[in-house]
Design a protein around this motif. Structure first.
Motif, PDB file in Angstrom:
ATOM      1  N   MET A 183      -4.887  -4.032   8.216  1.00 54.71           N
ATOM      2  CA  MET A 183      -3.966  -5.143   8.439  1.00 54.71           C
ATOM      3  C   MET A 183      -3.163  -5.393   7.167  1.00 54.71           C
ATOM      4  O   MET A 183      -3.700  -5.368   6.065  1.00 54.71           O
ATOM      5  N   LEU A 184      -1.874  -5.618   7.349  1.00 51.13           N
ATOM      6  CA  LEU A 184      -1.022  -6.134   6.284  1.00 51.13           C
ATOM      7  C   LEU A 184      -0.725  -7.574   6.657  1.00 51.13           C
ATOM      8  O   LEU A 184      -0.352  -7.856   7.799  1.00 51.13           O
ATOM      9  N   ARG A 237      -6.403  -5.899  -0.994  1.00 54.16           N
ATOM     10  CA  ARG A 237      -5.566  -5.514  -2.130  1.00 54.16           C
ATOM     11  C   ARG A 237      -4.213  -6.184  -2.015  1.00 54.16           C
ATOM     12  O   ARG A 237      -3.628  -6.237  -0.928  1.00 54.16           O
ATOM     13  N   VAL A 238      -3.708  -6.657  -3.144  1.00 52.06           N
ATOM     14  CA  VAL A 238      -2.346  -7.183  -3.182  1.00 52.06           C
ATOM     15  C   VAL A 238      -1.420  -5.978  -3.258  1.00 52.06           C
ATOM     16  O   VAL A 238      -1.517  -5.162  -4.172  1.00 52.06           O
ATOM     17  N   LEU A 272       2.561 -13.474  -1.126  1.00 58.49           N
ATOM     18  CA  LEU A 272       1.759 -12.298  -1.444  1.00 58.49           C
ATOM     19  C   LEU A 272       1.580 -11.511  -0.149  1.00 58.49           C
ATOM     20  O   LEU A 272       1.397 -12.108   0.915  1.00 58.49           O
ATOM     21  N   THR A 273       1.621 -10.198  -0.241  1.00 56.64           N
ATOM     22  CA  THR A 273       1.283  -9.355   0.900  1.00 56.64           C
ATOM     23  C   THR A 273      -0.012  -8.653   0.553  1.00 56.64           C
ATOM     24  O   THR A 273      -0.128  -8.023  -0.502  1.00 56.64           O
ATOM     25  N   LEU A 274      -0.989  -8.779   1.455  1.00 51.44           N
ATOM     26  CA  LEU A 274      -2.310  -8.205   1.247  1.00 51.44           C
ATOM     27  C   LEU A 274      -2.552  -7.069   2.232  1.00 51.44           C
ATOM     28  O   LEU A 274      -2.100  -7.120   3.373  1.00 51.44           O
ATOM     29  N   GLU A 275      -3.316  -6.080   1.777  1.00 52.22           N
ATOM     30  CA  GLU A 275      -3.787  -4.998   2.631  1.00 52.22           C
ATOM     31  C   GLU A 275      -5.285  -5.212   2.819  1.00 52.22           C
ATOM     32  O   GLU A 275      -6.028  -5.312   1.840  1.00 52.22           O
ATOM     33  N   ILE A 302       2.104 -10.734  10.156  1.00 54.04           N
ATOM     34  CA  ILE A 302       0.899  -9.901  10.249  1.00 54.04           C
ATOM     35  C   ILE A 302       1.268  -8.616  10.973  1.00 54.04           C
ATOM     36  O   ILE A 302       1.970  -8.647  11.991  1.00 54.04           O
ATOM     37  N   ALA A 303       0.786  -7.497  10.456  1.00 57.81           N
ATOM     38  CA  ALA A 303       0.871  -6.217  11.150  1.00 57.81           C
ATOM     39  C   ALA A 303      -0.528  -5.607  11.128  1.00 57.81           C
ATOM     40  O   ALA A 303      -1.124  -5.459  10.060  1.00 57.81           O
ATOM     41  N   ARG A 304      -1.067  -5.313  12.333  1.00 60.42           N
ATOM     42  CA  ARG A 304      -2.412  -4.745  12.434  1.00 60.42           C
ATOM     43  C   ARG A 304      -2.376  -3.430  13.195  1.00 60.42           C
ATOM     44  O   ARG A 304      -1.637  -3.282  14.153  1.00 60.42           O
TER      45      ARG A 304
END
Length: 176
Positions: free
Chosen positions: A88-89, A112-113, A121-124, A147-149
Motif C-alpha cells: 500500500m502507498l 517506509r517514507v 508524507l507518502t508511506l510504503e 491510498i493505492a493498494r
C-alpha cells in the motif's frame, strides 16, 4: 459472508483475465481483491483473488473456472496456512507539527517514507491485510489524502504453520 482467497494458475495468454472477470460478472459475483503476476514457470501466471461467498458458491465458481480455456489449477487457500502480503502507498497530511508523530507511527508499522513535502508524507507499507487496516485507522486522524493498494497475494506455507492460530494462542492467558 466469508471471504475466500483463490489462487488460480493460468496460461499467460491474452484475454485470460477478461474471461475470468466475465465469468464472475455474468454470475453477479464481486471480486474484492485481484492480483496477477508471473508464476514460477515461464508462460504461467498466478491470479490471486478474494471473493465473498459460502463454500457451495465457491465450489461452483471453481468448477466454472476449470471450464475456461487456459485455466490450469484453482485452489481455495482460505483455510490453508499461507503467507499473505499486500503493498500500500498512503499519502497523509503531515505538517511540521504532526510530521514527527506520523513518522513514529510509520516506524511502528515498519512503513517506509517514500516521498515528503511541506504538508504531506507518502508511506510504503507491506504486510498482511490486517496490518493495512490497522495503519489506516491510526493515520486517519491526520487526514488521508490518497491510498493505492495492491490486491492480496498468497503462497501456502510448506511448514504448515498456521500463524493466525499462533496469534490466537498468544492472546489466551497462561495459568501454569
Amino acid at each position: 459472508m466469508l471471504k475466500h482467497t483463490l489462487s488460480v494458475l493460468v496460461e499467460d495468454e491474452a484475454g485470460v483475465l477478461t474471461r475470468i472477470a466475465g465469468l464472475f460478472a455474468r454470475r453477479g459475483y464481486n471480486i474484492e481483491s485481484l492480483a496477477v503476476g508471473p508464476a514460477e514457470q515461464e508462460g504461467i501466471s498466478r491470479i490471486t483473488m478474494v471473493v465473498p461467498g459460502d463454500d457451495r458458491t465457491i465450489e461452483q465458481l471453481t468448477k466454472q473456472l476449470y471450464k475456461l480455456i487456459n485455466v490450469l489449477k484453482v485452489q481455495d487457500v482460505t483455510q490453508v496456512p499461507c503467507v499473505e502480503r499486500e503493498l500500500m502507498l498512503i499519502k497523509v497530511n503531515a505538517n511540521t507539527s504532526t510530521r514527527g508523530e506520523v513518522m513514529q507511527l510509520a516506524q511502528v508499522f515498519r512503513a517506509r517514507v517514500v516521498d515528503i513535502s511541506e504538508d504531506s508524507l507518502t508511506l510504503e507499507v507491506v504486510g498482511d491485510p490486517g496490518k493495512m487496516v490497522a495503519i489506516i485507522q491510526m493515520l486517519t486522524k491526520f487526514g488521508i489524502r490518497e491510498i493505492a493498494r495492491t490486491g492480496k497475494i498468497v503462497l501456502p506455507r510448506d511448514s504448515g504453520v498456521n500463524t493466525e492460530y499462533l496469534k490466537l494462542l498468544e492472546t489466551i492467558p497462561s495459568y501454569s
